[in-house]
Enzyme design. Structure first.
Site, PDB file in Angstrom:
ATOM      1  CG  HIS A  69      -1.905  -1.214   1.105  1.00  0.00           C
ATOM      2  ND1 HIS A  69      -3.220  -1.107   0.682  1.00  0.00           N
ATOM      3  CD2 HIS A  69      -1.692  -2.541   1.334  1.00  0.00           C
ATOM      4  CE1 HIS A  69      -3.780  -2.309   0.679  1.00  0.00           C
ATOM      5  NE2 HIS A  69      -2.869  -3.192   1.066  1.00  0.00           N
ATOM      6  CG  HIS A  79      -6.486  -3.272   2.601  1.00  0.00           C
ATOM      7  ND1 HIS A  79      -5.355  -3.501   3.372  1.00  0.00           N
ATOM      8  CD2 HIS A  79      -6.725  -1.934   2.673  1.00  0.00           C
ATOM      9  CE1 HIS A  79      -4.943  -2.338   3.882  1.00  0.00           C
ATOM     10  NE2 HIS A  79      -5.757  -1.386   3.494  1.00  0.00           N
TER      11      HIS A  79
END
Ligand code: MN
Length: 257
Positions: A69, A79
């Site tokens: 990220h 996620h």
């Protein structure tokens, strides 16, 4: 095939322009900073293997190190805990990596208020002017925040009360996730949620609702000012990291001129 020939002709004549929405990836690319006790991502770095020298006389290459990220990147559903049974980044269907995009511009509001939150009424006002949010489209949220991306402190805009960057209200995030058929949300900030979203109910509502609904996120985009409100096509290409939760991505927009 006619459609592809038409695309190539459009690119050759300038009738179709390619706008790069990707931030340069380097050791100075801003990264998210979570407060203790949470673990943080590492940033991007290069380590030289050889450069036309004894270690490799005719070739130059590097190892890279990065969090998933970091920089312009793609959030996969897994996620977030709400999407933990959803797709990992390698499982996002290639067909969804090319998609229409619409742009909602709240850069003036965000310049006046860095904690600005997109609301359902903003979506309704956009739809009244441009029509319904297209099915399977990226909703790209222009805040003007990309001008700050050269400086970590300016980009995160934190003070003693935490980071102050624009985002989306919890109610609007829930609406986007549950009552629209968008593919996902793209932002210019370090994540899809507001800087203050740690204190929202639920916390980080864009992540919670959108990823929980199997939608996607794109962050740290640039050059949204060069896109029309409707009519662009986005190519968002994350690495197929098996089991991964996201990936730095090259994000390009095809724009009719
Ligand atoms: Mn992310």
């Amino acid at each position: 095939m006619t459609a592809l020939n038409d695309l190539l002709a459009g690119l050759a004549t300038g009738a179709v322009e390619i706008v790069d929405l990707t931030s340069p990836l380097s050791a100075s690319t801003p990264i998210l900073q979570l407060p203790p006790p949470f673990a943080n991502t590492r940033g991007f770095s290069l380590t030289e293997i050889s450069r036309y020298d004894d270690r490799g006389p005719a070739w130059y290459w590097n190892n890279i190190s990065t969090g998933e990220h970091v920089g312009t990147h793609f959030d996969a559903p897994n996620h977030w805990v709400s999407g933990r049974d959803g797709l990992d980044i390698s499982q996002v269907p290639p067909r969804q990596l090319v998609a229409p995009a619409v742009v909602i511009d709240r850069s003036a509001e965000c310049a006046a208020n860095p904690d600005y939150l997109l609301e359902i009424d903003d979506l309704r006002a956009w739809e009244a002017e441009h029509g319904p949010l297209p099915e399977g489209a990226w909703l790209l949220y222009r805040t003007g925040w990309d001008v700050r991306s050269g400086d970590q402190a300016d980009f995160l805009n934190a003070d003693e009360t935490g980071p102050h960057t624009p985002g989306v209200s919890a109610e609007c995030a829930r609406y986007l996730a549950e009552e629209t058929s968008i593919l996902g949300m793209g932002t210019e900030t370090v994540g899809t949620d507001a800087g203050a979203a740690h204190s929202f109910d639920p916390p980080f509502p864009c992540h919670s609702f959108l990823l929980g609904a199997g939608k996607y996120g794109l962050t740290q985009l640039q050059n949204l000012a060069s896109l029309p409100p409707t009519g662009a096509v986005v190519i968002a290409a994350p690495l197929p990291i098996v089991g991964g939760s996201g990936s730095p991505a090259r994000v390009l927009a095809l724009v009719p001129r």
